[in-house]
Design an enzyme around this catalytic site. Structure first.
Site, PDB file in Angstrom:
ATOM      1  N   ILE A  18       0.840  -1.189   0.000  1.00  0.00           N
ATOM      2  CA  ILE A  18       0.000   0.000   0.000  1.00  0.00           C
ATOM      3  C   ILE A  18       0.880   1.245   0.000  1.00  0.00           C
ATOM      4  O   ILE A  18       0.558   2.251  -0.640  1.00  0.00           O
ATOM      5  CB  ILE A  18      -0.971  -0.009   1.193  1.00  0.00           C
ATOM      6  N   ASN A  85      -0.084   4.647   7.654  1.00  0.00           N
ATOM      7  CA  ASN A  85      -0.354   3.456   6.849  1.00  0.00           C
ATOM      8  C   ASN A  85       0.262   2.191   7.433  1.00  0.00           C
ATOM      9  O   ASN A  85      -0.192   1.097   7.139  1.00  0.00           O
ATOM     10  CB  ASN A  85       0.168   3.679   5.422  1.00  0.00           C
ATOM     11  N   TYR A 149      -4.925  -7.191  16.221  1.00  0.00           N
ATOM     12  CA  TYR A 149      -4.889  -6.226  15.118  1.00  0.00           C
ATOM     13  C   TYR A 149      -6.222  -5.490  15.024  1.00  0.00           C
ATOM     14  O   TYR A 149      -6.263  -4.263  14.857  1.00  0.00           O
ATOM     15  CB  TYR A 149      -4.590  -6.983  13.834  1.00  0.00           C
ATOM     16  N   LYS A 153      -6.792  -1.508  15.357  1.00  0.00           N
ATOM     17  CA  LYS A 153      -7.350  -0.716  14.262  1.00  0.00           C
ATOM     18  C   LYS A 153      -8.660  -0.039  14.669  1.00  0.00           C
ATOM     19  O   LYS A 153      -8.960   1.062  14.186  1.00  0.00           O
ATOM     20  CB  LYS A 153      -7.560  -1.601  13.032  1.00  0.00           C
TER      21      LYS A 153
END
Length: 254
Positions: A18, A85, A149, A153
């Site tokens: 990304i 990111n 995770y 997030k």
């Protein structure tokens, strides 16, 4: 983004899939780029004329994050856009999420981005302008595995909203994108273990495919741009329709 304005854009996780798409997209828009990653050699291999500064450091190290923020502001200037990111996960289920995995994934995916952003946010508020875009995940919106995770997030979305609400009066916007499965090298270990995995997960998405890194980068660039000047505090899914519904369920009852 305007080619004439030459905004300064900081991108973490710049050495990944990304990250590469973000570099290309913001570079096309005429931005100057500050690239951050844990992998120093990966940063050095990036050959793009828009790169102003490269910084290799560990998001799990609070002192390194603060030092990196100060170096960015001293050597490149105060960013106009901060793109958070960087991300990492390997603990895929509750059964494989031990104490060390939990702490490490929350540190890398949530605490580290906050440590890096804090000095820059303060300077943006003093200046009266700035934009944050956090690359979160659909895991923040529903459970698709990777519990540590996912928790990190989801926390990133809460942090994003805090910036949007508290720093909005100072001219600072904050938004997030929530990608679904993105076909980057981060998936290579899964496909190596399960060669049929793509064929098994594609039908779960209304678009019947994984999202591309470029599609994520386009959404980030939009939220960072003047075209989104009235948008703050938003989490935008870029997930090939995953959050909209369950195609196998619909097919099963048809």
């Amino acid at each position: 983004m305007s080619n004439a304005s030459s905004p300064l854009v900081l991108i973490t996780g710049a050495g990944g899939g990304i990250g590469a798409a973000l570099i290309a997209r913001f570079g096309e828009a005429g931005a100057r780029l500050v690239l951050c990653d844990l992998d120093g050699p990966a940063l050095e291999r990036i050959d793009h004329p828009a790169v102003t500064l490269r910084l290799a450091f560990d998001l799990a190290d609070p002192a390194a994050c603060r030092d990196a923020a100060e170096r960015v502001m001293e050597e490149a200037g105060l960013p106009d856009v901060f793109v958070s990111n960087a991300g990492w996960t390997r603990a895929e289920t509750l059964a494989t999420t031990d104490d060390a995995a939990w702490r490490h994934e929350l540190t890398v995916n949530l605490t580290g981005p906050r440590d890096l952003a804090t000095p820059i946010l303060a300077a943006m508020r003093a200046r009266g302008s700035g934009a944050f875009v956090f690359v979160s995940s659909v895991n923040a919106l529903g459970h698709y595995g990777n519990p540590a995770y996912a928790a990190a997030k989801a926390g990133l979305l809460a942090y994003m909203r805090a910036i949007a609400v508290e720093a909005g009066p100072d001219g600072v916007r904050a938004n997030a994108v929530c990608p679904g499965s993105v076909r980057t090298p981060a998936w290579d270990h899964r496909f190596a273990e399960k060669p049929d995995l793509l064929g098994r997960i594609a039908p779960l998405y209304p678009l019947r495919r994984m999202v591309t890194p470029r599609e994520v980068a386009e959404a980030v660039a939009f939220l960072a741009s003047p075209a989104a000047s009235g948008i703050t505090g938003v989490a935008l899914p870029v997930d090939a329709g995953l959050g909209a519904g369950n195609p196998p369920f619909v097919e099963a009852i048809s």
